[in-house]
Design an enzyme around this catalytic site. Sequence first.
Site, PDB file in Angstrom:
ATOM      1  N   ALA A 121     -10.446  12.522   1.771  1.00 19.19           N
ATOM      2  CA  ALA A 121     -11.501  13.465   1.408  1.00 19.19           C
ATOM      3  C   ALA A 121     -10.867  14.724   0.811  1.00 19.19           C
ATOM      4  O   ALA A 121      -9.766  15.115   1.163  1.00 19.19           O
ATOM      5  CB  ALA A 121     -12.316  13.824   2.644  1.00 19.19           C
ATOM      6  N   GLU A 131       0.837  -1.201   0.000  1.00 19.41           N
ATOM      7  CA  GLU A 131       0.000   0.000   0.000  1.00 19.41           C
ATOM      8  C   GLU A 131       0.870   1.249   0.000  1.00 19.41           C
ATOM      9  O   GLU A 131       1.851   1.345   0.738  1.00 19.41           O
ATOM     10  CB  GLU A 131      -0.910   0.005   1.227  1.00 19.41           C
ATOM     11  CG  GLU A 131      -1.836   1.225   1.288  1.00 19.41           C
ATOM     12  CD  GLU A 131      -2.834   1.122   2.417  1.00 19.41           C
ATOM     13  OE1 GLU A 131      -3.629   0.151   2.413  1.00 19.41           O
ATOM     14  OE2 GLU A 131      -2.817   1.990   3.318  1.00 19.41           O
ATOM     15  N   ASN A 155     -20.885  -6.009  10.605  1.00 18.93           N
ATOM     16  CA  ASN A 155     -20.588  -5.038   9.547  1.00 18.93           C
ATOM     17  C   ASN A 155     -19.717  -5.659   8.464  1.00 18.93           C
ATOM     18  O   ASN A 155     -19.932  -5.434   7.263  1.00 18.93           O
ATOM     19  CB  ASN A 155     -19.896  -3.819  10.151  1.00 18.93           C
ATOM     20  CG  ASN A 155     -19.675  -2.714   9.132  1.00 18.93           C
ATOM     21  OD1 ASN A 155     -20.563  -2.373   8.363  1.00 18.93           O
ATOM     22  ND2 ASN A 155     -18.473  -2.161   9.114  1.00 18.93           N
ATOM     23  N   TYR A 173     -11.115  -5.354  11.121  1.00 26.01           N
ATOM     24  CA  TYR A 173     -10.473  -4.810  12.315  1.00 26.01           C
ATOM     25  C   TYR A 173     -10.340  -5.876  13.404  1.00 26.01           C
ATOM     26  O   TYR A 173     -11.273  -6.102  14.180  1.00 26.01           O
ATOM     27  CB  TYR A 173     -11.278  -3.605  12.825  1.00 26.01           C
ATOM     28  CG  TYR A 173     -11.389  -2.533  11.775  1.00 26.01           C
ATOM     29  CD1 TYR A 173     -10.424  -1.541  11.661  1.00 26.01           C
ATOM     30  CD2 TYR A 173     -12.426  -2.552  10.835  1.00 26.01           C
ATOM     31  CE1 TYR A 173     -10.494  -0.581  10.665  1.00 26.01           C
ATOM     32  CE2 TYR A 173     -12.504  -1.600   9.830  1.00 26.01           C
ATOM     33  CZ  TYR A 173     -11.531  -0.616   9.750  1.00 26.01           C
ATOM     34  OH  TYR A 173     -11.596   0.318   8.755  1.00 26.01           O
ATOM     35  N   HIS A 179      -8.059   3.087  -3.684  1.00 25.62           N
ATOM     36  CA  HIS A 179      -8.932   3.269  -2.532  1.00 25.62           C
ATOM     37  C   HIS A 179     -10.065   4.228  -2.898  1.00 25.62           C
ATOM     38  O   HIS A 179      -9.863   5.186  -3.642  1.00 25.62           O
ATOM     39  CB  HIS A 179      -8.151   3.854  -1.356  1.00 25.62           C
ATOM     40  CG  HIS A 179      -7.248   2.877  -0.686  1.00 25.62           C
ATOM     41  ND1 HIS A 179      -7.086   2.817   0.676  1.00 25.62           N
ATOM     42  CD2 HIS A 179      -6.446   1.910  -1.197  1.00 25.62           C
ATOM     43  CE1 HIS A 179      -6.226   1.851   0.989  1.00 25.62           C
ATOM     44  NE2 HIS A 179      -5.814   1.299  -0.139  1.00 25.62           N
ATOM     45  N   ARG A 201       7.954   3.728   1.512  1.00 28.26           N
ATOM     46  CA  ARG A 201       9.353   3.362   1.670  1.00 28.26           C
ATOM     47  C   ARG A 201       9.499   1.878   1.380  1.00 28.26           C
ATOM     48  O   ARG A 201       8.753   1.053   1.909  1.00 28.26           O
ATOM     49  CB  ARG A 201       9.833   3.665   3.093  1.00 28.26           C
ATOM     50  CG  ARG A 201       9.726   5.128   3.479  1.00 28.26           C
ATOM     51  CD  ARG A 201      10.811   5.957   2.828  1.00 28.26           C
ATOM     52  NE  ARG A 201      10.742   7.360   3.205  1.00 28.26           N
ATOM     53  CZ  ARG A 201      11.619   8.273   2.832  1.00 28.26           C
ATOM     54  NH1 ARG A 201      12.647   7.926   2.081  1.00 28.26           N
ATOM     55  NH2 ARG A 201      11.486   9.534   3.193  1.00 28.26           N
ATOM     56  N   LYS A 260     -20.529  -6.317   4.358  1.00 29.11           N
ATOM     57  CA  LYS A 260     -19.645  -5.939   3.246  1.00 29.11           C
ATOM     58  C   LYS A 260     -19.361  -7.125   2.338  1.00 29.11           C
ATOM     59  O   LYS A 260     -19.375  -6.994   1.103  1.00 29.11           O
ATOM     60  CB  LYS A 260     -18.329  -5.352   3.797  1.00 29.11           C
ATOM     61  CG  LYS A 260     -18.503  -3.986   4.452  1.00 29.11           C
ATOM     62  CD  LYS A 260     -17.178  -3.322   4.787  1.00 29.11           C
ATOM     63  CE  LYS A 260     -16.574  -3.860   6.048  1.00 29.11           C
ATOM     64  NZ  LYS A 260     -15.409  -3.050   6.499  1.00 29.11           N
TER      65      LYS A 260
END
Length: 313
Positions: free
Chosen positions: A66, A32, A178, A162, A92, A289, A182
């Site tokens: 945002a 990422e 949740n 999470y 994303h 990095r 998804k």
Amino acid sequence: MTLSINQLEEARRALEAPLFADVAGDVDVSFEFFPPKSEAMEKTLWDSMATLAPLGPRFVSVTYGAGGSTRERTHATVARIARETNIPAAAHLTCVEATKAEIDAVAEEYWAAGVRHIVALRGDPPTVGARYAAHPGGYENAAALVEGLRRLHPFEISVACYPECHPDSGDAAIDLDNLKRKMDAGATRAISQFFFSPDVFFRYRDAVAAAGIDAEIVPGIMPVSNFAAVQRMSKMCGTDVPAWMGRLFTGLDDLPGARQLVSATLAAELCRKLYAGGVKQFHFYTLNRAELSFAICHLLGVRATPEVALAAA
């Protein structure tokens, strides 16, 4: 000196174990990045991409915030990856401060640019500490965003999960529900928030299975390049930072080379223990990095392939 039975057993295990428990290299990795804000940061990003590309990642993702300028930088970075490299690019996309029509338009632009993978997230409020509120006319959460993307095109869709519970979920049962929404909406896999104990991930994986969720759960690995920054991020997202980690990084603030060596060793050991528990996919939060992620992958047996380069397919 007299050793206790426990100390003798620990000494025996330590002496019998190999100096390095080699890993077969039969893993999939992904990386990422965040969109660069300056020419210097852009050079660092592309240097990192060039370093990591020969490891053959199954995809690289680019974060999204945002606000118009951040979105434009994300789109430009992802579009360039799709255009100039042979690495699958994942963009994303969040629900923050945008209507459904605006988000759909961004997704259409990605599809037109050849991007087939979206990381669909609810997103965080632009003001630190503020409570999340859905934008009027927008997607109310990540599950709704996944459903909306599925209506547009057959995207590959990753979502977040999470292991230590999202701060807004209240409890683990709500958080798992949740995640199930998804996945039921059409997500392909879930990538976890970072964590620092393999047991945290294994308990979460068991809970996910017990909740009836049959999906790929990929651990997110955060190499600790800056311990103070990781402490701040961990506090915001509810990740536990073990006391022993603080002791390990004490005294290394002004020794970046030593800090990187400790960080690579810790992250590689975490991955090795996850691998021993059957994990074969890893997602690295690179912070743009390459050195740490490359070293960790090398310790996991992943080797660079010269013919896989940062060049157009």
